[in-house]
Design an enzyme around this catalytic site. Sequence first.
Site, PDB file in Angstrom:
ATOM      1  N   ASP A  31      25.224  71.439  53.256  1.00 53.23           N
ATOM      2  CA  ASP A  31      25.247  72.324  52.080  1.00 53.23           C
ATOM      3  C   ASP A  31      26.456  72.065  51.178  1.00 53.23           C
ATOM      4  O   ASP A  31      26.810  72.887  50.344  1.00 53.23           O
ATOM      5  CB  ASP A  31      25.186  73.799  52.513  1.00 53.23           C
ATOM      6  CG  ASP A  31      26.390  74.183  53.357  1.00 53.23           C
ATOM      7  OD1 ASP A  31      27.136  73.268  53.791  1.00 53.23           O
ATOM      8  OD2 ASP A  31      26.588  75.385  53.589  1.00 53.23           O
ATOM      9  N   HIS A  47      34.566  44.279  46.305  1.00 57.14           N
ATOM     10  CA  HIS A  47      34.344  45.726  46.264  1.00 57.14           C
ATOM     11  C   HIS A  47      34.860  46.417  47.522  1.00 57.14           C
ATOM     12  O   HIS A  47      34.241  47.333  48.037  1.00 57.14           O
ATOM     13  CB  HIS A  47      32.855  46.036  46.030  1.00 57.14           C
ATOM     14  CG  HIS A  47      32.429  45.758  44.624  1.00 57.14           C
ATOM     15  ND1 HIS A  47      31.117  45.631  44.235  1.00 57.14           N
ATOM     16  CD2 HIS A  47      33.156  45.573  43.492  1.00 57.14           C
ATOM     17  CE1 HIS A  47      31.058  45.369  42.939  1.00 57.14           C
ATOM     18  NE2 HIS A  47      32.290  45.328  42.456  1.00 57.14           N
ATOM     19  N   ASP A  68      42.749  47.904  42.290  1.00 57.47           N
ATOM     20  CA  ASP A  68      41.888  48.139  41.120  1.00 57.47           C
ATOM     21  C   ASP A  68      41.599  49.629  41.104  1.00 57.47           C
ATOM     22  O   ASP A  68      40.810  50.120  41.906  1.00 57.47           O
ATOM     23  CB  ASP A  68      40.593  47.311  41.266  1.00 57.47           C
ATOM     24  CG  ASP A  68      39.697  47.418  40.043  1.00 57.47           C
ATOM     25  OD1 ASP A  68      39.903  48.336  39.229  1.00 57.47           O
ATOM     26  OD2 ASP A  68      38.786  46.582  39.914  1.00 57.47           O
ATOM     27  N   ASP A 108      40.338  51.319  33.531  1.00 59.44           N
ATOM     28  CA  ASP A 108      39.960  50.400  34.615  1.00 59.44           C
ATOM     29  C   ASP A 108      41.031  49.309  34.666  1.00 59.44           C
ATOM     30  O   ASP A 108      41.032  48.401  33.835  1.00 59.44           O
ATOM     31  CB  ASP A 108      38.569  49.829  34.280  1.00 59.44           C
ATOM     32  CG  ASP A 108      38.046  48.907  35.362  1.00 59.44           C
ATOM     33  OD1 ASP A 108      38.683  48.804  36.421  1.00 59.44           O
ATOM     34  OD2 ASP A 108      36.977  48.282  35.134  1.00 59.44           O
ATOM     35  N   HIS A 129      33.348  36.396  39.449  1.00 53.93           N
ATOM     36  CA  HIS A 129      32.756  37.421  38.578  1.00 53.93           C
ATOM     37  C   HIS A 129      33.023  37.049  37.130  1.00 53.93           C
ATOM     38  O   HIS A 129      33.642  36.032  36.836  1.00 53.93           O
ATOM     39  CB  HIS A 129      33.330  38.807  38.903  1.00 53.93           C
ATOM     40  CG  HIS A 129      34.839  38.876  38.894  1.00 53.93           C
ATOM     41  ND1 HIS A 129      35.576  38.957  37.738  1.00 53.93           N
ATOM     42  CD2 HIS A 129      35.739  38.846  39.905  1.00 53.93           C
ATOM     43  CE1 HIS A 129      36.863  39.004  38.039  1.00 53.93           C
ATOM     44  NE2 HIS A 129      36.997  38.924  39.355  1.00 53.93           N
ATOM     45  N   HIS A 189      33.757  43.727  30.946  1.00 55.43           N
ATOM     46  CA  HIS A 189      32.569  44.567  30.718  1.00 55.43           C
ATOM     47  C   HIS A 189      32.967  45.646  29.730  1.00 55.43           C
ATOM     48  O   HIS A 189      34.160  45.982  29.597  1.00 55.43           O
ATOM     49  CB  HIS A 189      32.070  45.179  32.042  1.00 55.43           C
ATOM     50  CG  HIS A 189      33.149  45.870  32.837  1.00 55.43           C
ATOM     51  ND1 HIS A 189      33.582  47.147  32.555  1.00 55.43           N
ATOM     52  CD2 HIS A 189      33.923  45.446  33.876  1.00 55.43           C
ATOM     53  CE1 HIS A 189      34.550  47.481  33.406  1.00 55.43           C
ATOM     54  NE2 HIS A 189      34.787  46.459  34.202  1.00 55.43           N
ATOM     55  N   HIS A 211      31.540  50.901  33.795  1.00 53.70           N
ATOM     56  CA  HIS A 211      30.721  49.788  33.284  1.00 53.70           C
ATOM     57  C   HIS A 211      29.880  50.425  32.182  1.00 53.70           C
ATOM     58  O   HIS A 211      28.812  50.960  32.442  1.00 53.70           O
ATOM     59  CB  HIS A 211      29.864  49.170  34.391  1.00 53.70           C
ATOM     60  CG  HIS A 211      30.713  48.502  35.443  1.00 53.70           C
ATOM     61  ND1 HIS A 211      30.251  48.201  36.697  1.00 53.70           N
ATOM     62  CD2 HIS A 211      32.007  48.070  35.415  1.00 53.70           C
ATOM     63  CE1 HIS A 211      31.223  47.621  37.403  1.00 53.70           C
ATOM     64  NE2 HIS A 211      32.298  47.539  36.636  1.00 53.70           N
ATOM     65  N   GLU A 221      39.556  40.817  32.775  1.00 60.65           N
ATOM     66  CA  GLU A 221      39.933  40.862  34.192  1.00 60.65           C
ATOM     67  C   GLU A 221      39.586  39.599  34.979  1.00 60.65           C
ATOM     68  O   GLU A 221      38.803  39.646  35.921  1.00 60.65           O
ATOM     69  CB  GLU A 221      39.266  42.074  34.855  1.00 60.65           C
ATOM     70  CG  GLU A 221      37.756  42.213  34.600  1.00 60.65           C
ATOM     71  CD  GLU A 221      37.150  43.377  35.393  1.00 60.65           C
ATOM     72  OE1 GLU A 221      37.394  43.438  36.603  1.00 60.65           O
ATOM     73  OE2 GLU A 221      36.420  44.185  34.789  1.00 60.65           O
ATOM     74  N   TYR A 253      40.183  34.215  43.969  1.00 67.07           N
ATOM     75  CA  TYR A 253      40.120  34.736  45.335  1.00 67.07           C
ATOM     76  C   TYR A 253      39.921  33.558  46.273  1.00 67.07           C
ATOM     77  O   TYR A 253      38.949  32.808  46.133  1.00 67.07           O
ATOM     78  CB  TYR A 253      38.955  35.731  45.471  1.00 67.07           C
ATOM     79  CG  TYR A 253      38.928  36.710  44.321  1.00 67.07           C
ATOM     80  CD1 TYR A 253      39.668  37.886  44.350  1.00 67.07           C
ATOM     81  CD2 TYR A 253      38.195  36.422  43.146  1.00 67.07           C
ATOM     82  CE1 TYR A 253      39.677  38.763  43.271  1.00 67.07           C
ATOM     83  CE2 TYR A 253      38.205  37.286  42.063  1.00 67.07           C
ATOM     84  CZ  TYR A 253      38.945  38.453  42.125  1.00 67.07           C
ATOM     85  OH  TYR A 253      38.966  39.310  41.050  1.00 67.07           O
ATOM     86  N   ARG A 294      43.747  39.521  40.913  1.00 65.87           N
ATOM     87  CA  ARG A 294      43.040  39.892  39.671  1.00 65.87           C
ATOM     88  C   ARG A 294      44.024  40.671  38.816  1.00 65.87           C
ATOM     89  O   ARG A 294      44.848  41.423  39.349  1.00 65.87           O
ATOM     90  CB  ARG A 294      41.794  40.745  39.975  1.00 65.87           C
ATOM     91  CG  ARG A 294      41.087  41.239  38.716  1.00 65.87           C
ATOM     92  CD  ARG A 294      39.657  41.744  38.925  1.00 65.87           C
ATOM     93  NE  ARG A 294      39.568  42.972  39.684  1.00 65.87           N
ATOM     94  CZ  ARG A 294      39.191  43.060  40.939  1.00 65.87           C
ATOM     95  NH1 ARG A 294      38.850  41.964  41.602  1.00 65.87           N
ATOM     96  NH2 ARG A 294      39.132  44.222  41.563  1.00 65.87           N
ATOM     97  N   GLU A 314      43.765  43.073  35.395  1.00 66.63           N
ATOM     98  CA  GLU A 314      42.754  43.711  34.528  1.00 66.63           C
ATOM     99  C   GLU A 314      43.402  44.696  33.578  1.00 66.63           C
ATOM    100  O   GLU A 314      44.143  45.582  33.996  1.00 66.63           O
ATOM    101  CB  GLU A 314      41.723  44.448  35.404  1.00 66.63           C
ATOM    102  CG  GLU A 314      40.694  45.231  34.606  1.00 66.63           C
ATOM    103  CD  GLU A 314      39.586  45.845  35.453  1.00 66.63           C
ATOM    104  OE1 GLU A 314      39.845  46.164  36.631  1.00 66.63           O
ATOM    105  OE2 GLU A 314      38.464  45.997  34.931  1.00 66.63           O
TER     106      GLU A 314
HETATM  107  N1  GLY Z   1      36.610  48.551  38.832  1.00 69.02           N
HETATM  108  C1  GLY Z   1      35.400  47.937  38.566  1.00 69.02           C
HETATM  109  C2  GLY Z   1      35.565  46.739  37.746  1.00 69.02           C
HETATM  110  O1  GLY Z   1      36.663  46.252  37.572  1.00 69.02           O
HETATM  111  O2  GLY Z   1      34.633  46.278  37.153  1.00 69.02           O
HETATM  112 MN    MN Z   2      36.524  46.275  35.425  1.00 67.05          MN
HETATM  113 MN    MN Z   3      38.468  47.301  37.782  1.00 70.68          MN
END
Ligand code: GLY
Ligand code: MN
Ligand code: MN
Length: 433
Positions: free
Chosen positions: A36, A239, A256, A267, A346, A350, A357, A380, A384, A401, A403
């Site tokens: 609940d 992730h 991140d 982000d 990647h 975005h 996103h 970003e 890796y 990374r 970003e």
């Molecule tokens: N934190 C998600 C990305 O960097 O796209």
């Molecule tokens: Mn991002």
């Molecule tokens: Mn990110």
Amino acid sequence: MNNKEFTRRRKQLMQMVGEGGIAILPAAPIRSRSRDVEYRFRQDSDFYYLTGFAEPDAVAVLAPGRDSGEYLLFCRDRDELKERWDGKRYGPAGAISDFGADDAFPIDDIDDILPGIMEPCSRVYYTMGQYAEFDTRMADWVNSLRAHLSQGTHTPQEFVALDHLLHDMRLFKSRSEISAMRKAAKISAKAHQRAMQVTRPGMFEYEVEAEFIHEFRRHNAGNAYSPIVGAGANACTLHYVDNNAQLEDGDLLLIDAGCELDYYASDITRTFPVNGRFSPEQRAVYEIVLEAQLAAIEKTRKGNHWDEPHDAAVKVITKGLKKIGLLEGSLPKLIKDGACKKYFIHRTGHWLGMDVHDVGDYKVGDEWRLLEAGMVTTVEPGIYIPASRKIPKRWHNIGVRIEDDVAVTSNGPDVLSKSLVKDPDDIEALMQR
Ligand code: GLY
Ligand code: MN
Ligand code: MN
């Protein structure tokens, strides 16, 4: 965001919908977490974008040109007992006085009222497939009109994808939206800075994550997404969200994490050495990613196409990986073959906005979209290098990374998260407390 901004958005959308059209948007449903216990409610971004109304069990209707009111809001009725348990509700009267609705009704009356409002309209603008239960209710309302066709009622002739119009509007941020996003980015930058200052070997990833929760909540912000706090090999899992490993002397820590403030996301990613000093290999990789990020930001300019920042990052990363010996061959061929995908898995960015996103098309037809003032994107790039017998050990488990959040303006890229250090010497200096 003030009421004027929401009014302006509704006007803009109504101009596109035009007379004879009706747009219908449901609020987000309450979601159950376990037994609940419910998740904290977060309004649907499209609904909030047009209404500023943060309650569940609500439906917004825009009917341009309708004589007895163009903007209608169905919402929960006031209820003294329920409000003692769950907090304040505005009720239909509040929807009119505080949120600018021309008319408002209890949500429980929607089956009796909404079909009659739809009846004279020829086009219904609605986002199908977002909330299955609401899709069924929409079908029921249309069917209830069809059932009375013989008595002379009309049914709408056209269903139009509302998200197509709305998401293009959301892609272009107004001045107040950019300012909201800058505030969110500043809070996130502060939190990253705290993380750099407290991190020591022997701590656990979740202890570093706690700094973000503290800094975000201090400013009435929350996570825009699950934070990634990954040390050593975990930095190479894109992730990774377990955030429960111990930080070893000699590891890099990739974080991140970004907050959402007043429905706008930030982000940000930074990567730094747990012990405060980059090893030569970590620094070499870091400097390639930084150069790639700066090159990509430089290309985040009005008139460039969406993929230009990514192309720029790919060039720098490929060249850098060749220089440190992780790629071999002729540079033009390596770039052409996308050889860096082995380590840069990647894309470079975005759209960013109310959603991390964010909405908005990246292509128009088959062509990449051109960047225009008001668009906001992340930049970003990353490298890796997981442990592998094919790679010399000294490069193993380096994941980097960097970003930032960048608004496209008429005067070039505006880095909303620029207050946060990223030069490796500056990071080391900040960490020498
Ligand atoms: N934190 C998600 C990305 O960097 O796209
Ligand atoms: Mn991002
Ligand atoms: Mn990110």
